[in-house]
Design an enzyme around this catalytic site. Structure first.
Site, short mmCIF file in Angstrom:
data_model
loop_
_atom_site.label_atom_id
_atom_site.label_comp_id
_atom_site.label_asym_id
_atom_site.label_seq_id
_atom_site.Cartn_x
_atom_site.Cartn_y
_atom_site.Cartn_z
N ASN A 13 -5.68 -22.01 2.40
CA ASN A 13 -4.32 -22.64 2.94
C ASN A 13 -3.59 -23.06 2.06
O ASN A 13 -4.30 -24.09 1.60
CB ASN A 13 -4.94 -23.56 4.14
CG ASN A 13 -3.64 -23.89 5.08
OD1 ASN A 13 -2.57 -24.27 4.48
ND2 ASN A 13 -3.74 -23.65 6.22
N HIS A 47 -3.78 -18.70 16.18
CA HIS A 47 -2.96 -18.01 15.23
C HIS A 47 -2.38 -16.91 15.99
O HIS A 47 -2.59 -16.41 17.13
CB HIS A 47 -3.71 -17.32 14.02
CG HIS A 47 -4.03 -18.15 13.03
ND1 HIS A 47 -5.01 -18.97 13.00
CD2 HIS A 47 -3.19 -18.57 11.87
CE1 HIS A 47 -5.06 -19.67 11.76
NE2 HIS A 47 -3.93 -19.64 11.07
N ARG A 57 0.83 -1.09 0.02
CA ARG A 57 -0.11 0.04 0.09
C ARG A 57 0.83 1.11 -0.11
O ARG A 57 1.91 1.30 0.32
CB ARG A 57 -0.88 -0.03 1.14
CG ARG A 57 -0.37 -0.14 2.48
CD ARG A 57 -1.47 -0.21 3.50
NE ARG A 57 -0.55 -0.83 4.90
CZ ARG A 57 0.10 -0.26 5.59
NH1 ARG A 57 0.17 1.29 5.51
NH2 ARG A 57 0.67 -0.63 6.62
N LYS A 59 -3.31 -11.70 13.45
CA LYS A 59 -4.32 -11.84 12.47
C LYS A 59 -5.55 -11.24 12.55
O LYS A 59 -6.00 -11.12 13.89
CB LYS A 59 -4.43 -13.44 12.37
CG LYS A 59 -5.31 -14.02 11.41
CD LYS A 59 -5.46 -15.40 11.29
CE LYS A 59 -6.31 -15.85 10.31
NZ LYS A 59 -6.08 -15.62 9.17
P1 NAD Z 1 0.17 -8.85 6.93
O1 NAD Z 1 -0.88 -7.66 7.82
O2 NAD Z 1 1.46 -9.09 7.81
O3 NAD Z 1 0.48 -8.29 5.55
C1 NAD Z 1 -0.47 -7.68 4.76
C2 NAD Z 1 -0.02 -6.74 3.51
O4 NAD Z 1 -0.91 -6.53 2.78
C3 NAD Z 1 0.64 -5.61 4.47
O5 NAD Z 1 2.28 -5.52 4.07
C4 NAD Z 1 -0.02 -4.42 4.02
O6 NAD Z 1 0.60 -3.34 3.96
C5 NAD Z 1 -0.44 -4.89 2.54
N1 NAD Z 1 -1.58 -4.17 2.11
C6 NAD Z 1 -2.77 -3.91 2.70
N2 NAD Z 1 -3.65 -3.24 1.71
C7 NAD Z 1 -2.98 -3.09 0.67
C8 NAD Z 1 -3.06 -2.65 -0.74
N3 NAD Z 1 -4.26 -1.78 -0.86
N4 NAD Z 1 -2.20 -2.64 -1.31
C9 NAD Z 1 -1.33 -3.32 -1.31
N5 NAD Z 1 -0.83 -3.87 -0.26
C10 NAD Z 1 -1.54 -3.74 0.82
O7 NAD Z 1 -0.61 -10.13 6.97
P2 NAD Z 1 -0.21 -11.31 6.71
O8 NAD Z 1 -0.08 -12.34 8.08
O9 NAD Z 1 0.67 -11.44 5.86
O10 NAD Z 1 -1.64 -12.06 6.03
C11 NAD Z 1 -1.99 -11.62 4.70
C12 NAD Z 1 -3.41 -12.54 4.45
O11 NAD Z 1 -2.83 -14.05 4.09
C13 NAD Z 1 -4.49 -12.81 5.49
O12 NAD Z 1 -5.52 -12.56 4.81
C14 NAD Z 1 -4.08 -13.94 5.98
O13 NAD Z 1 -5.08 -14.65 6.57
C15 NAD Z 1 -3.66 -14.96 4.71
N6 NAD Z 1 -2.87 -16.03 4.81
C16 NAD Z 1 -3.16 -16.77 4.01
C17 NAD Z 1 -2.14 -18.13 3.91
C18 NAD Z 1 -2.60 -19.25 3.08
O14 NAD Z 1 -1.91 -20.14 3.12
N7 NAD Z 1 -3.58 -19.05 2.16
C19 NAD Z 1 -1.39 -18.32 4.89
C20 NAD Z 1 -0.90 -17.05 5.87
C21 NAD Z 1 -1.85 -16.04 5.83
#
Ligand code: NAD
Length: 265
Positions: free
Chosen positions: A125, A156, A36, A160
């Site tokens: 996941n 978690h 962002r 989260k």
């Molecule tokens: P986090 O808050 O550490 O990271 C999210 C990132 O997204 C931040 O750097 C933030 O600045 C950025 N962001 C927010 N708005 C944005 C925008 N408009 N444009 C660009 N970037 C933007 O969160 P996290 O722990 O990394 O988790 C992120 C997501 O991934 C969550 O939804 C989490 O549940 C999911 N997740 C999924 C899995 C999977 O296996 N699918 C595993 C872990 C986490």
């Protein structure tokens, strides 16, 4: 030829691990990194942000300006930004891997509409273990039948945002479906006060503490016995490796909405 990806959410917990893992994979080329506009890491090198050496790619805020260099975006952010980025991918006819969780049913419909035009891989996941669990859980639930109580407990890290986790919802959903119901009919989110368990309920419980990368337990119990099936993720790299595998795979697929179940067959 290497799959060219843009890491979206590159300054986040998952984004950093994803970038580090992708930068070390010879079959992947990281051609962009997005976060962002007010993220302090904008303008910094993605390799440095990910804890490695200089990669020659700077974090930017504008996905549209970078996307033409890529075959796919790989996104771990929040639901609304993910939808905005999927619109950009749709406009530029690029594939997308989405690890973001916490979409509302209405937001999921929007993801589905976009996936009619471009290939979208969505997995709450990305680990192989959880996705194998999603395959075996319906067998367990059906074999035990409706007389067994079902509860889903997840834990978690304290940062989260969404609860229960996307994984917990998915695990509970496959159990509900195996028992001939929908999760919406069966789910009870936490309990407080006088609230005795009703037959068929699926109790959902979320723990938020410390640095836990992700732990899920599906519990089946009757008066005589209890089965607990637990998955523990030890590091975010487990998810990053799954997302990278998905990126290499999704770029060869036609438009559609895919999950890890499609990839692991
Ligand atoms: P986090 O808050 O550490 O990271 C999210 C990132 O997204 C931040 O750097 C933030 O600045 C950025 N962001 C927010 N708005 C944005 C925008 N408009 N444009 C660009 N970037 C933007 O969160 P996290 O722990 O990394 O988790 C992120 C997501 O991934 C969550 O939804 C989490 O549940 C999911 N997740 C999924 C899995 C999977 O296996 N699918 C595993 C872990 C986490």
């Amino acid at each position: 030829m290497a799959t060219r990806v843009i890491v979206v959410g590159a300054a986040g917990r998952m984004g950093r691990v994803l970038a580090a893992t992708a930068l070390q994979d010879p079959e992947i080329q990281v051609v962009g990194a997005v976060d962002r506009p007010d993220a302090p890491e904008i303008g910094q090198d993605v390799g440095r942000v990910a804890g490695l050496g200089e990669a020659g790619v700077k974090l930017v805020a504008d996905l549209a300006a970078a996307i033409d260099r890529a075959d796919a975006i790989v996104e771990f952010t929040l639901p609304e930004p993910t939808l905005e980025h999927l619109e950009v991918a749709r406009a530029h006819r690029k594939a997308a891997v989405v690890g973001t969780t916490g979409f509302s049913p209405e937001q999921m419909e929007r993801v589905g509409a976009i996936a009619r035009e471009i290939p979208v891989f969505l997995a709450p996941n990305m680990s192989l273990g959880v996705n194998v669990l999603l395959k075996v859980l319906p067998l367990v639930a059906r074999a035990l039948g409706p007389a067994y109580d079902v509860e889903v407990i997840e834990a978690h890290h304290h940062g989260k945002k969404d609860a229960p986790s996307g994984t917990a919802l998915k695990l509970a959903e496959v159990v509900a479906q195996a028992l001939g119901a929908s999760l919406a009919e069966r789910a009870v989110y936490g309990r407080q006060g006088i609230q005795p368990r009703q037959p068929g309920e699926i109790g959902m419980h979320a723990i938020r503490a410390g640095a836990n990368v992700g732990e899920h337990t599906v519990l089946f119990a009757n008066e005589g016995e209890q089965i607990e099936i637990t998955h523990k993720a030890y590091s975010r790299q487990t998810f990053a490796l799954g997302a990278i595998r998905a990126a290499k795979w999704i770029v060869r697929q036609p438009a559609g909405l895919y999950s890890m179940q499609d990839l692991i067959g």
